[in-house]
Design a protein around this motif. Sequence first.
Motif, short mmCIF file in Angstrom:
data_model
loop_
_atom_site.label_atom_id
_atom_site.label_comp_id
_atom_site.label_asym_id
_atom_site.label_seq_id
_atom_site.Cartn_x
_atom_site.Cartn_y
_atom_site.Cartn_z
N MET A 182 15.51 -0.97 5.57
CA MET A 182 14.39 -0.06 5.36
C MET A 182 13.94 -0.06 3.91
SD MET A 182 15.48 3.14 7.80
CE MET A 182 13.87 3.88 7.79
N ALA A 183 14.86 -0.42 2.99
CA ALA A 183 14.51 -0.41 1.58
C ALA A 183 13.48 -1.49 1.26
CB ALA A 183 15.75 -0.60 0.72
N GLU A 184 13.36 -2.53 2.11
CA GLU A 184 12.45 -3.62 1.84
C GLU A 184 11.05 -3.37 2.40
OE1 GLU A 184 13.31 -6.06 -0.13
OE2 GLU A 184 15.28 -5.12 -0.32
N ARG A 185 10.89 -2.32 3.16
CA ARG A 185 9.59 -2.05 3.76
C ARG A 185 8.57 -1.67 2.71
NH1 ARG A 185 11.45 1.70 8.90
NH2 ARG A 185 12.17 0.02 10.26
N TRP A 186 7.31 -1.99 3.02
CA TRP A 186 6.22 -1.63 2.11
C TRP A 186 4.98 -1.33 2.91
CZ3 TRP A 186 1.29 -3.43 1.29
CH2 TRP A 186 0.62 -2.91 0.17
N ASN A 187 4.26 -0.31 2.52
CA ASN A 187 2.90 -0.06 2.99
C ASN A 187 2.19 0.80 1.95
OD1 ASN A 187 3.65 2.65 3.51
ND2 ASN A 187 4.10 2.21 5.66
N HIS A 188 1.00 1.23 2.26
CA HIS A 188 0.20 1.96 1.27
C HIS A 188 0.81 3.30 0.90
CE1 HIS A 188 -3.23 -0.47 3.26
NE2 HIS A 188 -2.67 -1.18 2.30
N ASN A 189 1.59 3.88 1.80
CA ASN A 189 2.24 5.15 1.49
C ASN A 189 3.52 4.95 0.69
OD1 ASN A 189 0.27 6.57 2.97
ND2 ASN A 189 1.39 6.27 4.87
N ILE A 190 4.35 4.00 1.12
CA ILE A 190 5.59 3.72 0.41
C ILE A 190 5.31 3.28 -1.03
CG2 ILE A 190 7.62 2.19 0.38
CD1 ILE A 190 7.38 2.09 3.45
N HIS A 191 4.18 2.62 -1.22
CA HIS A 191 3.80 2.15 -2.56
C HIS A 191 3.82 3.27 -3.59
CE1 HIS A 191 1.74 -0.57 -5.38
NE2 HIS A 191 1.02 0.49 -5.73
N TYR A 192 3.52 4.49 -3.17
CA TYR A 192 3.41 5.61 -4.10
C TYR A 192 4.67 6.47 -4.15
CZ TYR A 192 -1.40 4.18 -4.45
OH TYR A 192 -2.53 3.44 -4.67
N HIS A 193 5.72 6.07 -3.46
CA HIS A 193 6.98 6.82 -3.54
C HIS A 193 7.52 6.89 -4.97
CE1 HIS A 193 8.26 6.63 1.00
NE2 HIS A 193 7.10 7.22 0.81
N PRO A 194 7.53 5.80 -5.74
CA PRO A 194 8.04 5.91 -7.11
C PRO A 194 7.27 6.94 -7.94
CG PRO A 194 7.93 3.61 -6.45
CD PRO A 194 7.25 4.39 -5.38
N MET A 195 5.97 7.01 -7.76
CA MET A 195 5.17 7.99 -8.49
C MET A 195 5.61 9.41 -8.13
SD MET A 195 1.10 8.83 -8.19
CE MET A 195 1.41 9.65 -6.61
N ILE A 196 5.86 9.63 -6.84
CA ILE A 196 6.28 10.95 -6.38
C ILE A 196 7.65 11.29 -6.95
CG2 ILE A 196 6.95 12.28 -4.33
CD1 ILE A 196 4.85 10.57 -2.79
N LEU A 197 8.57 10.35 -6.88
CA LEU A 197 9.92 10.60 -7.37
C LEU A 197 9.93 10.88 -8.87
CD1 LEU A 197 11.76 7.81 -5.35
CD2 LEU A 197 11.88 10.28 -4.94
N SER A 198 9.04 10.26 -9.61
CA SER A 198 8.98 10.48 -11.06
C SER A 198 8.49 11.88 -11.40
CB SER A 198 8.07 9.43 -11.71
OG SER A 198 6.70 9.65 -11.37
N ALA A 199 7.88 12.57 -10.42
CA ALA A 199 7.35 13.91 -10.67
C ALA A 199 8.36 15.01 -10.36
CB ALA A 199 6.09 14.13 -9.83
N VAL A 200 9.53 14.64 -9.82
CA VAL A 200 10.54 15.66 -9.52
C VAL A 200 11.00 16.30 -10.83
CG1 VAL A 200 12.83 16.09 -8.57
CG2 VAL A 200 11.32 14.43 -7.47
N PRO A 201 10.86 17.61 -10.95
CA PRO A 201 11.23 18.25 -12.22
C PRO A 201 12.74 18.26 -12.43
CG PRO A 201 10.61 19.90 -10.59
CD PRO A 201 10.32 18.57 -9.97
N ALA A 202 13.15 18.17 -13.68
CA ALA A 202 14.57 18.25 -14.01
C ALA A 202 15.10 19.61 -13.57
CB ALA A 202 14.75 18.05 -15.51
N GLY A 203 16.25 19.59 -12.94
CA GLY A 203 16.86 20.84 -12.51
C GLY A 203 16.42 21.32 -11.15
N ALA A 204 15.56 20.57 -10.46
CA ALA A 204 15.14 20.97 -9.12
C ALA A 204 16.35 21.00 -8.20
CB ALA A 204 14.09 19.99 -8.59
N ARG A 205 16.47 22.08 -7.44
CA ARG A 205 17.62 22.24 -6.54
C ARG A 205 17.25 22.03 -5.08
NH1 ARG A 205 22.11 21.56 -8.75
NH2 ARG A 205 23.10 22.73 -7.04
N SER A 206 15.97 22.13 -4.76
CA SER A 206 15.56 22.00 -3.36
C SER A 206 14.22 21.28 -3.29
CB SER A 206 15.44 23.38 -2.71
OG SER A 206 14.52 24.20 -3.41
N ALA A 207 14.06 20.49 -2.21
CA ALA A 207 12.82 19.72 -2.04
C ALA A 207 12.44 19.68 -0.57
CB ALA A 207 12.98 18.31 -2.58
N LEU A 208 11.14 19.62 -0.32
CA LEU A 208 10.60 19.52 1.03
C LEU A 208 9.73 18.29 1.12
CD1 LEU A 208 10.01 20.77 3.87
CD2 LEU A 208 8.05 21.92 2.80
#
Length: 202
Positions: free
Chosen positions: A1-27
Amino acid sequence: MAERWNHNIHYHPMILSAVPAGARSALDVGCGEGMLARALRQRVPEVTGVDLDSNSLALAREQGDDVRYVEGDVLTEPLPSFDFIASVATLHHMDATEGLTRFRNLLNPGGTLVVVGVARISSIRDCPPELAGFVAHRVHKARKDFWQHPSPVVWPPPVTYTQMRRLARSLLPGVHYRRHVLWRYSLLWKKPSERTVRADKS
């Protein structure tokens, strides 16, 4: 699954980079098979994925991780509040005003919301990014294994890029709206902390 790619997965790194330091919960809203939820779990101790598609959730649960997967409608499902909320290609499946309002209400003060969505063009100004998207799509698809997700699809999107930009700015003051090449837009918003709200009122 890590090798999959599409237009949504392409932006996962951008989303992950926005996780604030110290975040304890995510949806993860519209988590599907849980790819983003599992990536979030590498950064956040408690992650919840919510989706209406039972088949996709069954695949997500087979991965054996400790993400909490909830089958339900994010607009009505009883959920706690979160430090970080991500929504990828999900907002156009619901009323956009209700969706953004719900995300805003589920977010803890000082938390961060990231929405990656799809919209439709409304004027000739939207055409250059659309054409650039075709070029970028062909380049990426030639180099990567394009994955067509099995989740339900809604097309065309009910909201235009212009309408979404205006709506987001009215509901999420200070939101950062950005148009992306691969037929996506993003919203990045940090909810004011309680301390900030009190200072503004004083």
